[in-house]
Design a protein around this motif. Structure first.
Motif, PDB file in Angstrom:
ATOM      1  N   PHE A  88      55.076  11.677  72.546  1.00 38.35           N
ATOM      2  CA  PHE A  88      54.809  10.292  72.921  1.00 38.35           C
ATOM      3  C   PHE A  88      53.486   9.775  72.351  1.00 38.35           C
ATOM      4  O   PHE A  88      53.472   8.779  71.630  1.00 38.35           O
ATOM      5  CB  PHE A  88      54.806  10.156  74.449  1.00 38.35           C
ATOM      6  CG  PHE A  88      54.473   8.778  74.920  1.00 38.35           C
ATOM      7  CD1 PHE A  88      55.391   7.747  74.800  1.00 38.35           C
ATOM      8  CD2 PHE A  88      53.229   8.490  75.468  1.00 38.35           C
ATOM      9  CE1 PHE A  88      55.086   6.463  75.216  1.00 38.35           C
ATOM     10  CE2 PHE A  88      52.902   7.217  75.884  1.00 38.35           C
ATOM     11  CZ  PHE A  88      53.837   6.199  75.762  1.00 38.35           C
ATOM     12  N   LEU A  89      52.373  10.453  72.664  1.00 37.23           N
ATOM     13  CA  LEU A  89      51.067   9.927  72.261  1.00 37.23           C
ATOM     14  C   LEU A  89      50.896   9.940  70.745  1.00 37.23           C
ATOM     15  O   LEU A  89      50.472   8.939  70.149  1.00 37.23           O
ATOM     16  CB  LEU A  89      49.951  10.737  72.934  1.00 37.23           C
ATOM     17  CG  LEU A  89      49.875  10.635  74.456  1.00 37.23           C
ATOM     18  CD1 LEU A  89      48.723  11.493  74.988  1.00 37.23           C
ATOM     19  CD2 LEU A  89      49.685   9.184  74.877  1.00 37.23           C
ATOM     20  N   TYR A  90      51.219  11.074  70.118  1.00 38.39           N
ATOM     21  CA  TYR A  90      51.059  11.155  68.661  1.00 38.39           C
ATOM     22  C   TYR A  90      51.988  10.177  67.930  1.00 38.39           C
ATOM     23  O   TYR A  90      51.533   9.441  67.038  1.00 38.39           O
ATOM     24  CB  TYR A  90      51.294  12.590  68.189  1.00 38.39           C
ATOM     25  CG  TYR A  90      51.312  12.731  66.690  1.00 38.39           C
ATOM     26  CD1 TYR A  90      50.136  12.649  65.949  1.00 38.39           C
ATOM     27  CD2 TYR A  90      52.517  12.936  66.009  1.00 38.39           C
ATOM     28  CE1 TYR A  90      50.156  12.766  64.567  1.00 38.39           C
ATOM     29  CE2 TYR A  90      52.538  13.051  64.639  1.00 38.39           C
ATOM     30  CZ  TYR A  90      51.366  12.967  63.917  1.00 38.39           C
ATOM     31  OH  TYR A  90      51.374  13.077  62.557  1.00 38.39           O
ATOM     32  N   PRO A  91      53.280  10.119  68.260  1.00 43.18           N
ATOM     33  CA  PRO A  91      54.127   9.114  67.590  1.00 43.18           C
ATOM     34  C   PRO A  91      53.678   7.677  67.837  1.00 43.18           C
ATOM     35  O   PRO A  91      53.684   6.856  66.915  1.00 43.18           O
ATOM     36  CB  PRO A  91      55.514   9.370  68.194  1.00 43.18           C
ATOM     37  CG  PRO A  91      55.486  10.782  68.633  1.00 43.18           C
ATOM     38  CD  PRO A  91      54.086  11.020  69.106  1.00 43.18           C
ATOM     39  N   ALA A  92      53.281   7.383  69.090  1.00 43.67           N
ATOM     40  CA  ALA A  92      52.866   6.014  69.394  1.00 43.67           C
ATOM     41  C   ALA A  92      51.618   5.633  68.611  1.00 43.67           C
ATOM     42  O   ALA A  92      51.533   4.523  68.047  1.00 43.67           O
ATOM     43  CB  ALA A  92      52.617   5.872  70.890  1.00 43.67           C
ATOM     44  N   THR A  93      50.640   6.548  68.538  1.00 41.97           N
ATOM     45  CA  THR A  93      49.416   6.259  67.781  1.00 41.97           C
ATOM     46  C   THR A  93      49.714   6.087  66.295  1.00 41.97           C
ATOM     47  O   THR A  93      49.191   5.160  65.644  1.00 41.97           O
ATOM     48  CB  THR A  93      48.403   7.390  67.981  1.00 41.97           C
ATOM     49  OG1 THR A  93      48.159   7.584  69.377  1.00 41.97           O
ATOM     50  CG2 THR A  93      47.095   7.066  67.281  1.00 41.97           C
ATOM     51  N   THR A  94      50.539   6.966  65.766  1.00 37.01           N
ATOM     52  CA  THR A  94      50.890   6.878  64.342  1.00 37.01           C
ATOM     53  C   THR A  94      51.593   5.561  64.026  1.00 37.01           C
ATOM     54  O   THR A  94      51.293   4.895  63.016  1.00 37.01           O
ATOM     55  CB  THR A  94      51.787   8.053  63.952  1.00 37.01           C
ATOM     56  OG1 THR A  94      51.124   9.288  64.267  1.00 37.01           O
ATOM     57  CG2 THR A  94      52.115   8.012  62.468  1.00 37.01           C
ATOM     58  N   ILE A  95      52.530   5.169  64.874  1.00 38.37           N
ATOM     59  CA  ILE A  95      53.271   3.926  64.649  1.00 38.37           C
ATOM     60  C   ILE A  95      52.339   2.721  64.686  1.00 38.37           C
ATOM     61  O   ILE A  95      52.400   1.835  63.824  1.00 38.37           O
ATOM     62  CB  ILE A  95      54.389   3.795  65.691  1.00 38.37           C
ATOM     63  CG1 ILE A  95      55.482   4.833  65.434  1.00 38.37           C
ATOM     64  CG2 ILE A  95      54.986   2.391  65.677  1.00 38.37           C
ATOM     65  CD1 ILE A  95      56.507   4.925  66.536  1.00 38.37           C
ATOM     66  N   VAL A  96      51.456   2.680  65.687  1.00 33.68           N
ATOM     67  CA  VAL A  96      50.546   1.533  65.820  1.00 33.68           C
ATOM     68  C   VAL A  96      49.605   1.440  64.620  1.00 33.68           C
ATOM     69  O   VAL A  96      49.413   0.359  64.039  1.00 33.68           O
ATOM     70  CB  VAL A  96      49.750   1.638  67.140  1.00 33.68           C
ATOM     71  CG1 VAL A  96      48.634   0.603  67.167  1.00 33.68           C
ATOM     72  CG2 VAL A  96      50.668   1.453  68.340  1.00 33.68           C
ATOM     73  N   VAL A  97      49.019   2.571  64.208  1.00 31.94           N
ATOM     74  CA  VAL A  97      48.067   2.565  63.096  1.00 31.94           C
ATOM     75  C   VAL A  97      48.762   2.175  61.790  1.00 31.94           C
ATOM     76  O   VAL A  97      48.261   1.344  61.018  1.00 31.94           O
ATOM     77  CB  VAL A  97      47.387   3.944  62.966  1.00 31.94           C
ATOM     78  CG1 VAL A  97      46.555   4.012  61.684  1.00 31.94           C
ATOM     79  CG2 VAL A  97      46.500   4.213  64.172  1.00 31.94           C
ATOM     80  N   CYS A  98      49.931   2.759  61.541  1.00 28.50           N
ATOM     81  CA  CYS A  98      50.631   2.484  60.284  1.00 28.50           C
ATOM     82  C   CYS A  98      51.050   1.019  60.186  1.00 28.50           C
ATOM     83  O   CYS A  98      50.796   0.356  59.165  1.00 28.50           O
ATOM     84  CB  CYS A  98      51.858   3.387  60.162  1.00 28.50           C
ATOM     85  SG  CYS A  98      51.467   5.115  59.837  1.00 28.50           S
ATOM     86  N   TYR A  99      51.677   0.503  61.225  1.00 33.74           N
ATOM     87  CA  TYR A  99      52.138  -0.885  61.157  1.00 33.74           C
ATOM     88  C   TYR A  99      50.984  -1.877  61.187  1.00 33.74           C
ATOM     89  O   TYR A  99      51.104  -2.981  60.652  1.00 33.74           O
ATOM     90  CB  TYR A  99      53.114  -1.174  62.287  1.00 33.74           C
ATOM     91  CG  TYR A  99      54.529  -0.772  61.956  1.00 33.74           C
ATOM     92  CD1 TYR A  99      55.250  -1.434  60.975  1.00 33.74           C
ATOM     93  CD2 TYR A  99      55.145   0.280  62.610  1.00 33.74           C
ATOM     94  CE1 TYR A  99      56.543  -1.065  60.653  1.00 33.74           C
ATOM     95  CE2 TYR A  99      56.446   0.674  62.298  1.00 33.74           C
ATOM     96  CZ  TYR A  99      57.132  -0.006  61.317  1.00 33.74           C
ATOM     97  OH  TYR A  99      58.406   0.375  60.994  1.00 33.74           O
ATOM     98  N   PHE A 100      49.863  -1.482  61.795  1.00 35.41           N
ATOM     99  CA  PHE A 100      48.680  -2.359  61.754  1.00 35.41           C
ATOM    100  C   PHE A 100      48.198  -2.533  60.318  1.00 35.41           C
ATOM    101  O   PHE A 100      47.970  -3.665  59.852  1.00 35.41           O
ATOM    102  CB  PHE A 100      47.562  -1.770  62.622  1.00 35.41           C
ATOM    103  CG  PHE A 100      46.245  -2.489  62.474  1.00 35.41           C
ATOM    104  CD1 PHE A 100      46.033  -3.708  63.088  1.00 35.41           C
ATOM    105  CD2 PHE A 100      45.223  -1.939  61.709  1.00 35.41           C
ATOM    106  CE1 PHE A 100      44.817  -4.382  62.953  1.00 35.41           C
ATOM    107  CE2 PHE A 100      44.010  -2.594  61.570  1.00 35.41           C
ATOM    108  CZ  PHE A 100      43.812  -3.811  62.190  1.00 35.41           C
ATOM    109  N   HIS A 101      48.060  -1.436  59.594  1.00 36.17           N
ATOM    110  CA  HIS A 101      47.613  -1.528  58.199  1.00 36.17           C
ATOM    111  C   HIS A 101      48.668  -2.186  57.316  1.00 36.17           C
ATOM    112  O   HIS A 101      48.327  -2.925  56.378  1.00 36.17           O
ATOM    113  CB  HIS A 101      47.276  -0.131  57.673  1.00 36.17           C
ATOM    114  CG  HIS A 101      46.022   0.453  58.252  1.00 36.17           C
ATOM    115  ND1 HIS A 101      44.766   0.003  57.899  1.00 36.17           N
ATOM    116  CD2 HIS A 101      45.822   1.437  59.170  1.00 36.17           C
ATOM    117  CE1 HIS A 101      43.837   0.692  58.549  1.00 36.17           C
ATOM    118  NE2 HIS A 101      44.458   1.561  59.339  1.00 36.17           N
TER     119      HIS A 101
END
Length: 462
Positions: free
Chosen positions: A188-201
């Protein structure tokens, strides 16, 4: 073990639950079959990104084929009627398929990040074969982890009547808590962080790209007036020729004005000479005649200068140096100050034209640079931006459908609410099933290639 306990105290009628579950299952099966056939049939859709879409379709199809019908049978019989083995299999599949969906969406976000921001690395490493190998390893890893957890007793699968389904849960032992913590972090935490960071950039890059493209288009339009020129004449060369003709017509007007002024000066000189020879005006002395002549010449010069400045003022646009030249030597006949004025105005205009044309290659090079990046695949072209938006919509749908059951699990684990209504538990699991039927609508509405392929499949076109 499966329980034969009946579902009691339902706030929603059983027929309503059965209708929702059955409709969701039918749409999930048919829609995901449509997605799988579209990707396999159309060679243009066989890309690394669409391979992730295919993986999501397979996970959702298994949910619709296996998990949803078992829940519907439990609703009809008011208890679990499929046996203990099927209960274990449903709980196992639901946990594995949900984990596959989460990690597939995470890999999709990483895919979009490298495609938009690191196109060279994307072309080198993220190929169709590498993506396929990674997805196979992901399936094997998740299946093995769940099997080990279930066989070792770290996790258990049991039937929960309010949701009419069997669920996967970690045991309350120390190993169970440790496994739960690892699942929360890596599931949960790792996928959610990765998704947020990637789509933000990704979206920041898309926004910068759109802003840059808009600025270049505005610069191009303001500097060269391409759109206005083509709209009026259909050809920029015709527009330049029209501007040259206007300049020549204005030069003709200036020549006529010069001739009139010269005739006026000749008339003044003639009268002055006639008066001096015939002595018709003996009272006028020589200095008075000179003063009258100078005043007449000064007024004539002012008229020439005013007419010339008024004629050249407001002439805008750009043209080539050869077309903008005027024959100043033939028009400047006798008055030296008028020749100098016209030459100065022409020189100023030539400087303006030269500066305008000198800035043109720079702007054109910038536009060509952006265009070449898009056509060569090294930049975020329009099609890639559309694909990114489609996949982001898939992410939004996934999060929206999984939020209810996540909040329900958090409330149950922390015992914040002693008892929740049964229809809330049923709706939480139904939203999970609903997620398996949403993607076909997202692709059909937002993606033109998928929409066209869906039509070809439905109407049996080649």
């Amino acid at each position: 073990m499966a329980s034969n306990q009946h579902i009691d105290g339902l706030d929603l009628p059983a027929i309503f639950q059965l209708g929702l579950t059955s409709l969701t299952g039918v749409v999930s099966v048919l829609g995901n079959i449509l997605i799988i056939i579209a990707v396999i049939k159309n060679k243009k859709l066989r890309t690394p990104t669409n391979l992730l879409v295919l993986n999501l379709g397979v996970a959702d199809l298994l949910t619709g084929v296996w998990c949803i019908p078992l829940t519907a049978s439990a609703i009809v019989g008011h208890h679990w009627i499929a046996g203990s083995t099927m209960c274990q299999l449903q709980g196992f599949l639901m946990f594995v398929l949900s984990s596959v969906s989460i990690h597939s969406i995470t890999v999709t976000a990483i895919n979009r990040y490298y495609r938009i921001l690191r196109p060279k690395l994307y072309r080198k490493w993220i190929t169709y074969r590498m993506t396929l190998i990674f997805l196979l390893l992901m399936w094997v890893t998740l299946v093995c982890a769940v099997v080990v957890a279930r066989v070792s007793g770290i996790a258990e699968i049991f039937y929960r009547p309010p949701s009419s389904s069997c669920i996967f849960r970690f045991s309350p032992s120390s190993l169970g808590h440790a496994a739960l913590s690892l699942t929360v972090v890596f599931g949960f935490l790792y996928p959610a962080t990765t998704i947020v960071v990637c789509y933000f950039h990704v979206f920041r890059k898309i926004r910068h790209h759109n802003s840059q493209a808009t600025t270049l288009r505005r610069q191009k339009s303001d500097s060269f007036s391409f759109r206005k020129t083509v709209a009026k004449s259909g050809n920029p060369r015709l527009q330049l020729r029209r501007m040259a003709r206007e300049m020549k017509s204005k030069e003709t007007v200036i020549c006529n004005s010069i001739q009139e002024i010269q005739m006026e000066n000749a008339e003044v000189n003639r009268r002055t000479t006639s008066e001096s020879t015939t002595n018709t005006r003996p009272n006028i002395e020589k200095d008075e005649r000179d003063q009258l002549f100078l005043e007449t010449k000064a007024n004539s010069a002012k008229r020439k200068q005013a007419f010339t400045s008024q004629t050249f003022q407001g002439t805008s646009g750009f043209t080539t140096t050869e077309e903008a030249k005027v024959s100043t030597d033939t028009n400047c006949v006798s008055e030296s100050h008028l020749c100098q004025s016209r030459q100065a105005l022409e020189g100023e205009r030539q400087v303006k034209i030269t500066s305008t044309l000198s800035g043109r290659p720079k702007i054109v090079n910038e536009i060509n640079k952006v265009t070449s990046q898009q056509t060569s695949g090294l930049g975020p072209n329009v099609e890639e931006i559309r694909i990114t938006r489609v996949l982001f919509a898939v992410l939004i749908g996934f999060v929206s459908c999984w939020v209810p059951i996540t909040l329900l699990g958090l409330v149950t684990y922390t015992h914040l609410v002693p008892r929740l209504p049964n229809f809330i538990r049923f709706l939480s699991i139904w939203f999970v099933y609903l997620n398996s039927s949403l993607n076909v609508f997202i692709y059909g509405i937002m993606s033109k290639p998928f929409r066209n392929e869906f039509r070809n499949i439905i109407f049996c076109r080649r």
